[in-house]
Design a protein around this motif. Sequence first.
Motif, PDB file in Angstrom:
ATOM      1  N   TYR A 269      14.542   0.102 -48.015  1.00 37.02           N
ATOM      2  CA  TYR A 269      13.553  -0.435 -47.086  1.00 37.02           C
ATOM      3  C   TYR A 269      12.612  -1.346 -47.872  1.00 37.02           C
ATOM      4  O   TYR A 269      12.649  -1.391 -49.096  1.00 37.02           O
ATOM      5  CB  TYR A 269      12.764   0.705 -46.433  1.00 37.02           C
ATOM      6  N   THR A 270      11.761  -2.063 -47.164  1.00 34.84           N
ATOM      7  CA  THR A 270      10.796  -2.958 -47.800  1.00 34.84           C
ATOM      8  C   THR A 270       9.392  -2.562 -47.374  1.00 34.84           C
ATOM      9  O   THR A 270       9.159  -2.265 -46.200  1.00 34.84           O
ATOM     10  CB  THR A 270      11.057  -4.420 -47.389  1.00 34.84           C
ATOM     11  N   VAL A 271       8.479  -2.518 -48.332  1.00 35.72           N
ATOM     12  CA  VAL A 271       7.068  -2.280 -48.010  1.00 35.72           C
ATOM     13  C   VAL A 271       6.247  -3.418 -48.602  1.00 35.72           C
ATOM     14  O   VAL A 271       6.549  -3.919 -49.688  1.00 35.72           O
ATOM     15  CB  VAL A 271       6.563  -0.920 -48.537  1.00 35.72           C
ATOM     16  N   GLY A 272       5.228  -3.821 -47.860  1.00 36.70           N
ATOM     17  CA  GLY A 272       4.409  -4.923 -48.317  1.00 36.70           C
ATOM     18  C   GLY A 272       3.370  -4.531 -49.341  1.00 36.70           C
ATOM     19  O   GLY A 272       2.855  -5.382 -50.069  1.00 36.70           O
ATOM     20  N   ASP A 273       3.066  -3.236 -49.406  1.00 34.52           N
ATOM     21  CA  ASP A 273       2.036  -2.746 -50.330  1.00 34.52           C
ATOM     22  C   ASP A 273       2.466  -1.361 -50.795  1.00 34.52           C
ATOM     23  O   ASP A 273       2.315  -0.375 -50.081  1.00 34.52           O
ATOM     24  CB  ASP A 273       0.686  -2.693 -49.615  1.00 34.52           C
ATOM     25  N   GLU A 274       3.042  -1.308 -51.999  1.00 31.78           N
ATOM     26  CA  GLU A 274       3.598  -0.052 -52.502  1.00 31.78           C
ATOM     27  C   GLU A 274       2.547   1.038 -52.630  1.00 31.78           C
ATOM     28  O   GLU A 274       2.780   2.198 -52.274  1.00 31.78           O
ATOM     29  CB  GLU A 274       4.273  -0.292 -53.849  1.00 31.78           C
ATOM     30  N   ALA A 275       1.363   0.668 -53.139  1.00 34.13           N
ATOM     31  CA  ALA A 275       0.307   1.671 -53.327  1.00 34.13           C
ATOM     32  C   ALA A 275      -0.117   2.267 -51.993  1.00 34.13           C
ATOM     33  O   ALA A 275      -0.328   3.486 -51.877  1.00 34.13           O
ATOM     34  CB  ALA A 275      -0.887   1.048 -54.046  1.00 34.13           C
ATOM     35  N   PHE A 276      -0.244   1.432 -50.956  1.00 25.68           N
ATOM     36  CA  PHE A 276      -0.612   1.957 -49.648  1.00 25.68           C
ATOM     37  C   PHE A 276       0.495   2.843 -49.085  1.00 25.68           C
ATOM     38  O   PHE A 276       0.231   3.911 -48.513  1.00 25.68           O
ATOM     39  CB  PHE A 276      -0.921   0.835 -48.649  1.00 25.68           C
ATOM     40  N   PHE A 277       1.745   2.430 -49.237  1.00 28.02           N
ATOM     41  CA  PHE A 277       2.872   3.229 -48.761  1.00 28.02           C
ATOM     42  C   PHE A 277       2.834   4.634 -49.361  1.00 28.02           C
ATOM     43  O   PHE A 277       2.943   5.639 -48.643  1.00 28.02           O
ATOM     44  CB  PHE A 277       4.190   2.532 -49.111  1.00 28.02           C
ATOM     45  N   LEU A 278       2.662   4.719 -50.680  1.00 29.39           N
ATOM     46  CA  LEU A 278       2.649   6.020 -51.337  1.00 29.39           C
ATOM     47  C   LEU A 278       1.451   6.851 -50.901  1.00 29.39           C
ATOM     48  O   LEU A 278       1.549   8.080 -50.732  1.00 29.39           O
ATOM     49  CB  LEU A 278       2.658   5.834 -52.856  1.00 29.39           C
ATOM     50  N   ARG A 279       0.320   6.205 -50.698  1.00 30.63           N
ATOM     51  CA  ARG A 279      -0.863   6.940 -50.245  1.00 30.63           C
ATOM     52  C   ARG A 279      -0.721   7.394 -48.791  1.00 30.63           C
ATOM     53  O   ARG A 279      -1.162   8.489 -48.420  1.00 30.63           O
ATOM     54  CB  ARG A 279      -2.113   6.074 -50.412  1.00 30.63           C
ATOM     55  N   PHE A 280      -0.089   6.583 -47.976  1.00 29.46           N
ATOM     56  CA  PHE A 280       0.150   6.929 -46.573  1.00 29.46           C
ATOM     57  C   PHE A 280       1.087   8.137 -46.484  1.00 29.46           C
ATOM     58  O   PHE A 280       0.856   9.062 -45.692  1.00 29.46           O
ATOM     59  CB  PHE A 280       0.752   5.715 -45.860  1.00 29.46           C
ATOM     60  N   VAL A 281       2.141   8.144 -47.303  1.00 26.83           N
ATOM     61  CA  VAL A 281       3.053   9.297 -47.346  1.00 26.83           C
ATOM     62  C   VAL A 281       2.295  10.549 -47.766  1.00 26.83           C
ATOM     63  O   VAL A 281       2.431  11.617 -47.161  1.00 26.83           O
ATOM     64  CB  VAL A 281       4.224   9.014 -48.311  1.00 26.83           C
ATOM     65  N   LYS A 282       1.482  10.429 -48.805  1.00 27.02           N
ATOM     66  CA  LYS A 282       0.661  11.556 -49.262  1.00 27.02           C
ATOM     67  C   LYS A 282      -0.215  12.077 -48.125  1.00 27.02           C
ATOM     68  O   LYS A 282      -0.292  13.293 -47.886  1.00 27.02           O
ATOM     69  CB  LYS A 282      -0.224  11.106 -50.426  1.00 27.02           C
ATOM     70  N   ALA A 283      -0.854  11.169 -47.396  1.00 32.07           N
ATOM     71  CA  ALA A 283      -1.764  11.575 -46.326  1.00 32.07           C
ATOM     72  C   ALA A 283      -1.032  12.363 -45.254  1.00 32.07           C
ATOM     73  O   ALA A 283      -1.465  13.453 -44.855  1.00 32.07           O
ATOM     74  CB  ALA A 283      -2.426  10.332 -45.724  1.00 32.07           C
ATOM     75  N   LEU A 284       0.093  11.854 -44.785  1.00 29.36           N
ATOM     76  CA  LEU A 284       0.785  12.525 -43.693  1.00 29.36           C
ATOM     77  C   LEU A 284       1.319  13.894 -44.112  1.00 29.36           C
ATOM     78  O   LEU A 284       1.328  14.834 -43.301  1.00 29.36           O
ATOM     79  CB  LEU A 284       1.917  11.640 -43.163  1.00 29.36           C
ATOM     80  N   PHE A 285       1.735  14.031 -45.373  1.00 28.70           N
ATOM     81  CA  PHE A 285       2.261  15.334 -45.794  1.00 28.70           C
ATOM     82  C   PHE A 285       1.165  16.385 -45.995  1.00 28.70           C
ATOM     83  O   PHE A 285       1.469  17.566 -46.104  1.00 28.70           O
ATOM     84  CB  PHE A 285       3.125  15.199 -47.044  1.00 28.70           C
ATOM     85  N   THR A 286      -0.090  15.970 -46.043  1.00 31.37           N
ATOM     86  CA  THR A 286      -1.150  16.982 -46.045  1.00 31.37           C
ATOM     87  C   THR A 286      -1.257  17.651 -44.679  1.00 31.37           C
ATOM     88  O   THR A 286      -1.914  18.684 -44.550  1.00 31.37           O
ATOM     89  CB  THR A 286      -2.528  16.384 -46.411  1.00 31.37           C
ATOM     90  N   GLN A 287      -0.595  17.082 -43.680  1.00 30.91           N
ATOM     91  CA  GLN A 287      -0.592  17.625 -42.313  1.00 30.91           C
ATOM     92  C   GLN A 287       0.853  17.839 -41.853  1.00 30.91           C
ATOM     93  O   GLN A 287       1.211  17.544 -40.720  1.00 30.91           O
ATOM     94  CB  GLN A 287      -1.290  16.645 -41.372  1.00 30.91           C
ATOM     95  N   ARG A 288       1.680  18.371 -42.728  1.00 29.92           N
ATOM     96  CA  ARG A 288       3.119  18.428 -42.460  1.00 29.92           C
ATOM     97  C   ARG A 288       3.475  19.272 -41.238  1.00 29.92           C
ATOM     98  O   ARG A 288       4.543  19.092 -40.652  1.00 29.92           O
ATOM     99  CB  ARG A 288       3.889  18.905 -43.686  1.00 29.92           C
ATOM    100  N   ARG A 289       2.606  20.206 -40.845  1.00 35.18           N
ATOM    101  CA  ARG A 289       2.906  21.032 -39.672  1.00 35.18           C
ATOM    102  C   ARG A 289       2.400  20.417 -38.370  1.00 35.18           C
ATOM    103  O   ARG A 289       2.638  20.948 -37.293  1.00 35.18           O
ATOM    104  CB  ARG A 289       2.324  22.441 -39.853  1.00 35.18           C
ATOM    105  N   LYS A 290       1.669  19.327 -38.488  1.00 30.71           N
ATOM    106  CA  LYS A 290       1.169  18.622 -37.309  1.00 30.71           C
ATOM    107  C   LYS A 290       2.192  17.580 -36.861  1.00 30.71           C
ATOM    108  O   LYS A 290       3.119  17.221 -37.598  1.00 30.71           O
ATOM    109  CB  LYS A 290      -0.151  17.914 -37.630  1.00 30.71           C
TER     110      LYS A 290
END
Length: 308
Positions: free
Chosen positions: A220-241
């Motif tokens: 896949y392609t992401v325009g901002d790698e740092a944001f992508f990794l931080r976004f993944v981190k954020a969503l997994f803090t709420q993995r049961r939601k």
Amino acid sequence: MTDPSTGEPAGYGARDPDALARRAGTRADPDHDQHFLVDDRVLDRIPTYLPADADRSHLLEIGGGAGALTDRLLAAVDAGGPEPRGRVTVVERDRAFAAFLREEFADAVDAGSLDVVEGDALTVALPEFTACVANLPYGVSSEIAFRLLPERKPLVLMFQKEFAERMVAAAGEPEYGRLSVSAGHYADVELVESVPKEAFDPQPAVESAIVRCTPRDPEYTVGDEAFFLRFVKALFTQRRKTVRNAIRNTAHISGLAEPEAVVDAAEEDLLRRRPGTLDPSAFAALAELAREHGSPPDTAGDGPSTEG
């Protein structure tokens, strides 16, 4: 030199790990995250897990200890030949072990086949290595791994088994999480061998595993790698939601100024799912949607995310 049936050393690749530890005169200290790998069979196999086409001209080792793996890596680059094919750099934070490695492998140091860098692998300047093979200190293994992965070089690394299983997990599996997506962003990650506690001295409290990371571009392609990794981190803090609620609840982590706009722009079927069911390409698509509609701050210069 020596040898005559086994006064050791002599050449590289067959030094006895217990004899090395005795010559070092300092035991591994588990309180300082030190556990010597002493199983010859495992030590012999580790360099063979490098991809067949890996460039072995400059191997990096993190945490040399008493040098049992260093010995095998010197053999892997043919450091003992008349014209050495490559070299090894070892980063060792313990002053006594760094001094021992320079003494034990003095011929390789003198020949330019070995460089021993005394320092912390999290902060010391790393050389331009071609591949890394290491038995990492488990307490900082995630931080070191995520310093190495963005270099996009072949890696063969020993981890705590639970950590390794999370690295290689696929979407929908219980172990799948931020670590799986982040590591897979940089490489194909494989668990190539499980290693029992008995292979170490002193024995750690956990089982271990060897992981091979073969660098490749993501699908896949992401325009901002740092944001992508931080976004993944954020969503997994709420993995049961649900994804919907995870986006709303984690703007303070992802940096989204308008999380509700992202929710409004996303497809309902995606919003109803949970983060642990999204494959990396789905995370990438959602991250790009978030960048477009959520007004994230400029992340240029942010380093890659790490997994604790």
